[in-house]
Design a protein around this motif. Structure first.
Motif, PDB file in Angstrom:
ATOM      1  N   VAL A  31       0.548  -4.703  -3.797  1.00 24.15           N
ATOM      2  CA  VAL A  31      -0.068  -3.671  -4.457  1.00 24.15           C
ATOM      3  C   VAL A  31      -1.214  -4.420  -5.604  1.00 24.15           C
ATOM      4  N   TYR A  32      -0.822  -5.675  -5.853  1.00 28.26           N
ATOM      5  CA  TYR A  32      -1.888  -6.228  -6.968  1.00 28.26           C
ATOM      6  C   TYR A  32      -3.018  -6.772  -5.781  1.00 28.26           C
ATOM      7  N   PHE A  33      -2.650  -7.223  -4.729  1.00 31.07           N
ATOM      8  CA  PHE A  33      -3.917  -7.395  -3.658  1.00 31.07           C
ATOM      9  C   PHE A  33      -4.824  -6.221  -3.758  1.00 31.07           C
ATOM     10  N   HIS A  34      -4.350  -5.015  -3.414  1.00 31.31           N
ATOM     11  CA  HIS A  34      -5.205  -4.012  -3.300  1.00 31.31           C
ATOM     12  C   HIS A  34      -5.991  -3.517  -4.828  1.00 31.31           C
ATOM     13  N   LEU A  35      -5.267  -3.962  -5.675  1.00 26.26           N
ATOM     14  CA  LEU A  35      -5.720  -3.715  -7.158  1.00 26.26           C
ATOM     15  C   LEU A  35      -6.867  -4.826  -7.605  1.00 26.26           C
ATOM     16  N   GLU A  36      -7.090  -5.585  -6.576  1.00 23.72           N
ATOM     17  CA  GLU A  36      -7.753  -7.018  -6.765  1.00 23.72           C
ATOM     18  C   GLU A  36      -7.570  -7.418  -7.927  1.00 23.72           C
ATOM     19  N   GLU A  37      -6.325  -7.975  -7.953  1.00 19.70           N
ATOM     20  CA  GLU A  37      -5.596  -8.809  -8.851  1.00 19.70           C
ATOM     21  C   GLU A  37      -5.130 -10.123  -8.208  1.00 19.70           C
ATOM     22  N   PRO A  38      -5.900 -11.118  -7.869  1.00 19.14           N
ATOM     23  CA  PRO A  38      -5.633 -12.148  -7.002  1.00 19.14           C
ATOM     24  C   PRO A  38      -4.380 -13.110  -7.548  1.00 19.14           C
ATOM     25  N   VAL A  39      -4.448 -13.229  -8.764  1.00 15.51           N
ATOM     26  CA  VAL A  39      -3.547 -14.214  -9.508  1.00 15.51           C
ATOM     27  C   VAL A  39      -2.055 -13.887  -9.366  1.00 15.51           C
ATOM     28  N   GLN A  40      -2.033 -12.241  -9.852  1.00 10.90           N
ATOM     29  CA  GLN A  40      -0.851 -11.792  -9.730  1.00 10.90           C
ATOM     30  C   GLN A  40      -0.258 -11.744  -8.428  1.00 10.90           C
ATOM     31  N   SER A  41      -1.211 -11.317  -7.469  1.00 12.84           N
ATOM     32  CA  SER A  41      -1.013 -11.239  -6.248  1.00 12.84           C
ATOM     33  C   SER A  41      -0.040 -12.444  -5.285  1.00 12.84           C
ATOM     34  N   LEU A  42      -1.121 -13.400  -5.820  1.00  6.52           N
ATOM     35  CA  LEU A  42      -0.415 -14.760  -5.123  1.00  6.52           C
ATOM     36  C   LEU A  42       1.003 -15.195  -5.897  1.00  6.52           C
ATOM     37  N   ARG A  43       1.057 -14.998  -7.035  1.00 11.08           N
ATOM     38  CA  ARG A  43       2.249 -15.194  -7.688  1.00 11.08           C
ATOM     39  C   ARG A  43       3.266 -14.647  -7.090  1.00 11.08           C
ATOM     40  N   LEU A  44       3.210 -13.317  -7.007  1.00  9.71           N
ATOM     41  CA  LEU A  44       4.229 -12.719  -6.275  1.00  9.71           C
ATOM     42  C   LEU A  44       4.523 -12.911  -4.937  1.00  9.71           C
ATOM     43  N   ALA A  45       3.619 -13.247  -4.162  1.00  9.14           N
ATOM     44  CA  ALA A  45       3.484 -13.647  -2.896  1.00  9.14           C
ATOM     45  C   ALA A  45       4.420 -14.753  -2.743  1.00  9.14           C
ATOM     46  N   LEU A  46       4.295 -15.913  -3.424  1.00  6.87           N
ATOM     47  CA  LEU A  46       4.882 -17.028  -3.535  1.00  6.87           C
ATOM     48  C   LEU A  46       6.349 -16.945  -3.720  1.00  6.87           C
ATOM     49  N   GLU A  47       6.738 -15.933  -4.630  1.00  6.94           N
ATOM     50  CA  GLU A  47       8.151 -15.265  -4.788  1.00  6.94           C
ATOM     51  C   GLU A  47       8.659 -14.656  -3.813  1.00  6.94           C
ATOM     52  N   ALA A  48       7.751 -13.990  -2.703  1.00  5.87           N
ATOM     53  CA  ALA A  48       8.382 -13.360  -1.582  1.00  5.87           C
ATOM     54  C   ALA A  48       8.771 -14.223  -0.749  1.00  5.87           C
ATOM     55  N   GLY A  49       8.301 -15.642  -0.465  1.00  2.00           N
ATOM     56  CA  GLY A  49       8.547 -16.613   0.597  1.00  2.00           C
ATOM     57  C   GLY A  49       8.014 -16.184   1.863  1.00  2.00           C
ATOM     58  N   ASP A  50       8.807 -15.985   2.937  1.00  3.10           N
ATOM     59  CA  ASP A  50       8.402 -15.733   4.395  1.00  3.10           C
ATOM     60  C   ASP A  50       8.054 -14.192   4.554  1.00  3.10           C
ATOM     61  N   ILE A  51       8.497 -13.477   3.816  1.00  2.61           N
ATOM     62  CA  ILE A  51       8.292 -12.046   3.846  1.00  2.61           C
ATOM     63  C   ILE A  51       7.066 -11.521   4.105  1.00  2.61           C
ATOM     64  N   VAL A  52       6.055 -12.147   3.057  1.00  8.26           N
ATOM     65  CA  VAL A  52       4.776 -11.750   3.301  1.00  8.26           C
ATOM     66  C   VAL A  52       4.036 -12.241   4.480  1.00  8.26           C
ATOM     67  N   ALA A  53       4.382 -13.019   5.363  1.00  8.45           N
ATOM     68  CA  ALA A  53       3.893 -13.344   6.495  1.00  8.45           C
ATOM     69  C   ALA A  53       4.264 -12.226   7.540  1.00  8.45           C
ATOM     70  N   VAL A  54       5.366 -11.530   7.295  1.00  8.66           N
ATOM     71  CA  VAL A  54       5.870 -10.717   8.293  1.00  8.66           C
ATOM     72  C   VAL A  54       4.982  -9.601   8.756  1.00  8.66           C
ATOM     73  N   GLY A  55       4.260  -8.937   7.828  1.00  9.33           N
ATOM     74  CA  GLY A  55       3.364  -7.676   7.899  1.00  9.33           C
ATOM     75  C   GLY A  55       2.085  -8.391   8.535  1.00  9.33           C
ATOM     76  N   SER A  56       1.613  -7.749   9.441  1.00  9.29           N
ATOM     77  CA  SER A  56       0.113  -8.437  10.149  1.00  9.29           C
ATOM     78  C   SER A  56      -0.734  -7.220   9.411  1.00  9.29           C
ATOM     79  N   GLY A  57      -0.491  -5.860   9.226  1.00  3.53           N
ATOM     80  CA  GLY A  57      -1.749  -5.090   8.789  1.00  3.53           C
ATOM     81  C   GLY A  57      -1.989  -4.781   7.566  1.00  3.53           C
ATOM     82  N   SER A  58      -1.972  -6.058   6.815  1.00  2.00           N
ATOM     83  CA  SER A  58      -1.982  -6.291   5.196  1.00  2.00           C
ATOM     84  C   SER A  58      -3.588  -6.226   4.893  1.00  2.00           C
ATOM     85  N   GLY A  59      -4.212  -6.499   5.738  1.00  2.00           N
ATOM     86  CA  GLY A  59      -5.640  -6.532   5.373  1.00  2.00           C
ATOM     87  C   GLY A  59      -6.174  -7.967   4.699  1.00  2.00           C
TER      88      GLY A  59
END
Length: 162
Positions: free
Chosen positions: A117-145
């Motif tokens: 959601v933060y990625f779509h809101l163009e908030e890269p810092v928040q998006s990256l912070r949460l992506a790091l918390e998500a671990g491997d789950i972020v890499a699972v979805g291939s259609g994220s844009g």
């Protein structure tokens, strides 16, 4: 003139109700029901809602954005003693959208959803912070844009030279 309608038997694994294709869940038209499930006291319901939200967040991110505080609270989680990371009691944590008893996978899923959601809101810092918390789950979805860098930085699909 009469028109003939041809009907064929569904292939193995398909059913007449799904048009003969593989069985899968229908597309979610709105996230409101899934977002409402995030406030349920049952960790099983919250986990199921998070799993479904992960599959539709890239198309319904504008609806999910309203629940970012709840998703971030779930991603932070609570300890097994019922005390949240901010020191509140479990009753306060439940009111804030945090469900005691969620496993690490559910918390990572909540972080991945919030990251998208933060990625779509163009908030890269928040998006990256949460992506790091998500671990491997972020890499699972291939259609994220998201750009996975496989095109060699050329900005073209497939990384081919023209």
């Amino acid at each position: 003139m009469a028109t003939a309608v041809m009907m064929s038997a569904p292939p193995p694994g398909g059913t007449p109700n799904t048009g003969g294709g593989p069985q899968h869940r229908p597309q979610v038209a709105t996230a409101s029901g899934l977002l409402a499930m995030l406030t349920e006291p049952s960790p099983l319901l919250v986990s199921a809602a998070l799993t479904r939200l992960l599959g539709c967040v890239d198309t319904l991110w504008h609806e999910v954005a309203e629940s970012l505080p709840d998703l971030e609270a779930i991603a932070e989680g609570v300890s097994s003693t019922g005390v949240s990371s901010s020191g509140g009691e479990s009753g306060e944590a439940a009111e804030a959208g945090v469900v005691p008893g969620l496993d690490e996978s559910s918390r990572q899923t909540a972080a991945a959803i919030a990251s998208r959601v933060y990625f779509h809101l163009e908030e890269p810092v928040q998006s990256l912070r949460l992506a790091l918390e998500a671990g491997d789950i972020v890499a699972v979805g291939s259609g994220s844009g998201r750009d996975d860098g496989r095109d060699g930085g050329s900005g073209r699909e497939g990384g081919r030279e023209e």
